[in-house]
Write an enzyme that holds these catalytic residues in place. Sequence first.
Site, PDB file in Angstrom:
ATOM      1  N   HIS A 263     -12.850 -85.126  46.547  1.00  0.00           N
ATOM      2  CA  HIS A 263     -14.004 -85.307  47.684  1.00  0.00           C
ATOM      3  C   HIS A 263     -13.395 -84.749  48.790  1.00  0.00           C
ATOM      4  CE1 HIS A 263     -16.876 -87.452  49.956  1.00  0.00           C
ATOM      5  NE2 HIS A 263     -16.231 -87.999  50.980  1.00  0.00           N
TER       6      HIS A 263
ATOM      7  N   VAL B 296     -36.955 -59.073  26.940  1.00  0.00           N
ATOM      8  CA  VAL B 296     -36.166 -57.869  26.625  1.00  0.00           C
ATOM      9  C   VAL B 296     -36.421 -57.599  25.331  1.00  0.00           C
ATOM     10  CG1 VAL B 296     -34.444 -58.213  28.336  1.00  0.00           C
ATOM     11  CG2 VAL B 296     -33.968 -59.121  25.970  1.00  0.00           C
TER      12      VAL B 296
END
Length: 465
Positions: A444, A272
């Site tokens: 988990h 940019v």
Amino acid sequence: MNTYDLIVVGSGPGGYVAAIRASQLNMKVAVVERAELGGICLNWGCIPTKALLKSAQVYKYMSHAAEYGLQVEGAVKPDFEAVVKRSRTVAETMSKGVQYLLKKNNVDVIAGFGKLLPGHQVEVTAADGTVTVYGASHVVLATGARSRSLPNVPQDGKKIIGYREALTLPQLPETMVVMGSGAIGSELAYFYATMGTKVTIVEYMPRLVPVEDDDIAATLARCFRKAGIKTMTSAAVEKVDVVNDKCVVTIKDAKEKITEIECDIVLSAVGVATNIEGIGLEECGVQTERGKVVVDDFYRTNVEGVYAIGDIVHGPALAHVASHEAEVCVEKIAGLNPEPVDYGNIPGCTYTTPEIASVGLTERACVEQGREVLIGKFPFTASGKATAAGSRDGLVKVIFDKQTGEWLGCHLIGDNVTEMIAGAVMARRNKMTGEAVIRSVFPHPTMSEAIMEAAADAYKECVHL
């Protein structure tokens, strides 16, 4: 003459946050914006791009429905025009949200092009040419950046385009060459390839996503090849000739070999350029260096009462960086004692499939600094959650200082990892060691437990490898 405590020029993620925070601190505030509220990120960058990528993700899921035991009647086809329309609707919705927040916080919005004048004044030129001058005790410049155009490959907005045009193409191109494999180039390359475009990425550096860790870059390269995206690294586009509505792209590699590729569209994603032209910096004596405004740790320029934040100053050109700089800058103006931004702990995210997220030092940077480190890796092929989701590509890589246990870097590539990196950012800020990560209980089955597993691997304690 209308006077304010603070005038902010630009309403992007730096500008509007600065304005709202200043209002919260009891300042009379105005923000000057020549285009849509929310700036490039919200209207022509981060947000609409993510909307396009979500459409691509849903399309990919539907195309592979049978792998999940689901039957889809008939062929799944992308409606490119509808996909683009949805993306624009998302951006417009969020822009209205910024408009609401500014109004809620009593911030005056002044439409037009803002230019800094001597004596803490801002000249605003409206769309009809009307010029009005406003005064302020403090002026924050947050004018952002635009797509950078190379001298040898100038953008014409039709065949050779930047990210803005890439978000609103009238039809899906059959072929495309993408110059640059940073976040913008990689995300748009993935989107178009998923939609059905034959895409070639040309990257000047030896690997894709060159700011990322080598293992992450190598994994993305494999995933892109699997997705049918052709990649050319250590290569540069020399020129583009538009012939009979086709782009003839001339590419030179590291061995000086010349290759020509014909395509419909060339997307220039080579960085940019800052929007600092014509905003009064020279007239007011504001110091710049290599296209950026020079500021101190609290975003003060060399001119008293004038500040600059976001893409036009040092640091990563990221929305979340601009927003944080805005808060630090305004709180300092208000007489508070904010902590300077820690540029060594800024997360970066790339929303390809698989996603990339990282923070801290890469392994290569650690070697260059002569650090003695412990490195742990955990592949998502060993993750129950990733396997159940059908998203086994990728890994987590963590780097710790061998002597102190300091968490030097965290690098992830995989499904939804951009939602996981914040934990590593907070842990690093709070000086969490590798041993402390291992001793923390992760849920988990989750993708996030791979961070703990990678830390355990660094200390030779991993159970699941």
